[in-house]
Design an enzyme around this catalytic site. Structure first.
Site, PDB file in Angstrom:
ATOM      1  N   CYS A 164      72.587  86.785   4.306  1.00 21.19           N
ATOM      2  CA  CYS A 164      71.754  87.537   3.347  1.00 21.19           C
ATOM      3  C   CYS A 164      71.015  86.627   2.376  1.00 21.19           C
ATOM      4  O   CYS A 164      69.819  86.821   2.106  1.00 21.19           O
ATOM      5  CB  CYS A 164      72.623  88.535   2.586  1.00 21.19           C
ATOM      6  SG  CYS A 164      74.169  87.834   1.988  1.00 21.19           S
ATOM      7  N   HIS A 184      71.367  90.360  -4.687  1.00 21.92           N
ATOM      8  CA  HIS A 184      71.576  88.935  -4.963  1.00 21.92           C
ATOM      9  C   HIS A 184      70.355  88.371  -5.694  1.00 21.92           C
ATOM     10  O   HIS A 184      69.203  88.736  -5.384  1.00 21.92           O
ATOM     11  CB  HIS A 184      71.723  88.147  -3.655  1.00 21.92           C
ATOM     12  CG  HIS A 184      73.015  88.380  -2.932  1.00 21.92           C
ATOM     13  ND1 HIS A 184      74.054  89.120  -3.444  1.00 21.92           N
ATOM     14  CD2 HIS A 184      73.447  87.927  -1.715  1.00 21.92           C
ATOM     15  CE1 HIS A 184      75.060  89.128  -2.568  1.00 21.92           C
ATOM     16  NE2 HIS A 184      74.722  88.412  -1.506  1.00 21.92           N
TER      17      HIS A 184
END
Ligand SMILES: NC(=O)c1ccc[n+]([C@@H]2O[C@H](COP(=O)([O-])OP(=O)(O)OC[C@H]3O[C@@H](n4cnc5c(N)ncnc54)[C@H](OP(=O)(O)O)[C@@H]3O)[C@@H](O)[C@H]2O)c1
Length: 356
Positions: free
Chosen positions: A136, A250
């Protein structure tokens, strides 16, 4: 041609559930009827149901016969489960799109970000096989860095991450929530998934640490995966990965050294309109990307774009050109960093190769 029967392995997890909701949002074409979409998980979840397109779909236990008649399977389970079952799926004629780390380093498996290297899927054209979805944090980094690299070249990347609890799965999300409640109620946080307390804390990423290099595996993946995706063994990434008490999304602080210095207008022009990203860079209102702004969204958010004047500055007629550049980026790692990228890969395969 009939749309395919599909399956989601790990359908009850954080990424699996997101995958199901993205299939619904994007009206992904699959076969109708009870065998059109299969939800697979461990024996713990067998018999439960998950809502999808106005129905309650049953969850089945994953087993060796799960892929009969299935043409396309999204794998959203741990790497060990993927290594055990992805080959069985492929052998029965299924194409696997895998979000785990199991096959990312395999030289015969394409590692694909649709906005970056869709051409890597060519090896899967017309046959079953595995496409791997990158880590990711790597996906979120490479979406904005790819147009910059094409325009100016990149000699070196320094990246520090601020990674959400949900990156460690559904149980980690519950842990952040329950620890936050406990601490606010005056109790101590009880770590179970993470070794450190997650609520009201910041700590080094929980992935395996290499005792010799001092790098954890999340940091190492930036280098190995960027090299494979950009097909360039010279890519240099110096990463520090940190977990923060954010539920979802994130964030990454990035400092680049370009090969060719760029003026501010040249640098911004390359990012404006690049695929898969949105600029939020309002200096006058101090408004920049945040994990909350990116949660549930499809694009990586990019802001705090500014030159790093501690690196080479070249005076020129068009103004100063800088080798060093700073960025602040946020991405929804459950979507862009996993499920959405997987569904976009499936859409590319369907477009190129009608049988899936
Ligand atoms: N979370 C993220 O942001 C993220 C981002 C990128 C990639 N990934 C990767 O995506 C994968 C899934 O992550 P996640 O965060 O969704 O994890 P998760 O929330 O813990 O979900 C794991 C899923 O795998 C299933 N599962 C576990 N053991 C199984 C078994 N033996 N047989 C069949 N199914 C089994 C679980 O089913 P039960 O509910 O029945 O236990 C659950 O559906 C991992 O490889 C992860 O590294 C995650």
């Amino acid at each position: 041609m009939q749309p395919p029967s599909i399956a989601i392995v790990g359908a009850t997890g954080a990424v699996g559930r997101e995958c199901l909701s993205i299939l619904q949002q994007r009206n992904f074409k699959h076969a109708e009827g009870p065998d059109g979409i299969k939800l697979l998980a461990s024996s713990r979840s067998a018999g439960t149901t998950i809502p999808y397109r106005g129905q309650q779909l049953p969850v089945e236990e994953l087993g060796p016969n799960s892929f009969r008649g299935v043409k396309l399977a999204f794998f959203a389970a741990g790497a060990d489960t993927v290594r055990a079952f992805a080959p069985i799926a492929v052998a029965s004629g299924c194409t696997v799109i895998d979000k785990s780390s199991a096959y990312r380093a395999d030289p015969n498996t394409p590692l694909v970000i649709p906005e970056v290297n869709p051409e890597a899927l060519a090896t899967l054209r017309g046959k079953s096989g595995i496409a791997a979805v990158p880590n990711c944090s790597t996906i979120i980094l490479l979406i904005p860095l790819t147009p910059i690299r094409k325009a100016f070249g990149i000699d070196r990347i320094v990246v520090s991450t601020y990674q959400a609890a949900s990156g460690a799965g559904a149980a980690a999300m519950e842990e952040l929530e329950s620890q936050t409640r406990d601490v606010l109620a005056g109790k101590s946080a009880q770590p179970r998934i993470f070794k450190e307390p997650c609520a009201f804390n910041v700590f080094s990423h929980d992935s395996a640490m290499n005792p010799t290099t001092g790098q954890n595996s999340e940091e190492q993946k930036f280098t190995t995966e960027s090299r494979k995706i950009w097909n360039d063994p010279t890519v240099k990434v110096n990463a520090t990965c940190i977990r923060v008490p954010v539920m979802r999304g994130h964030s990454e602080s990035v400092c680049l050294t370009l090969t060719q210095p760029a003026t501010e207008s040249q640098f911004r022009a390359v990012l404006a309109g690049a695929p898969g990203l949105t600029l939020i860079d309002d200096r006058s209102n101090n408004s920049f990307p945040t994990p909350l702004k990116v949660s549930g969204g499809d694009n990586v958010l990019v802001g705090r774009i500014r030159p790093d004047d501690t690196q080479e500055v070249v005076a020129g007629d068009a103004g100063a050109a800088y080798r060093g550049w700073n960025l602040w980026i946020c991405g929804d790692q459950l979507r862009t960093g996993a499920a959405l990228t997987a569904v976009k890969i499936a859409e590319l395969l369907q477009r190129e190769d009608g049988h899936r």
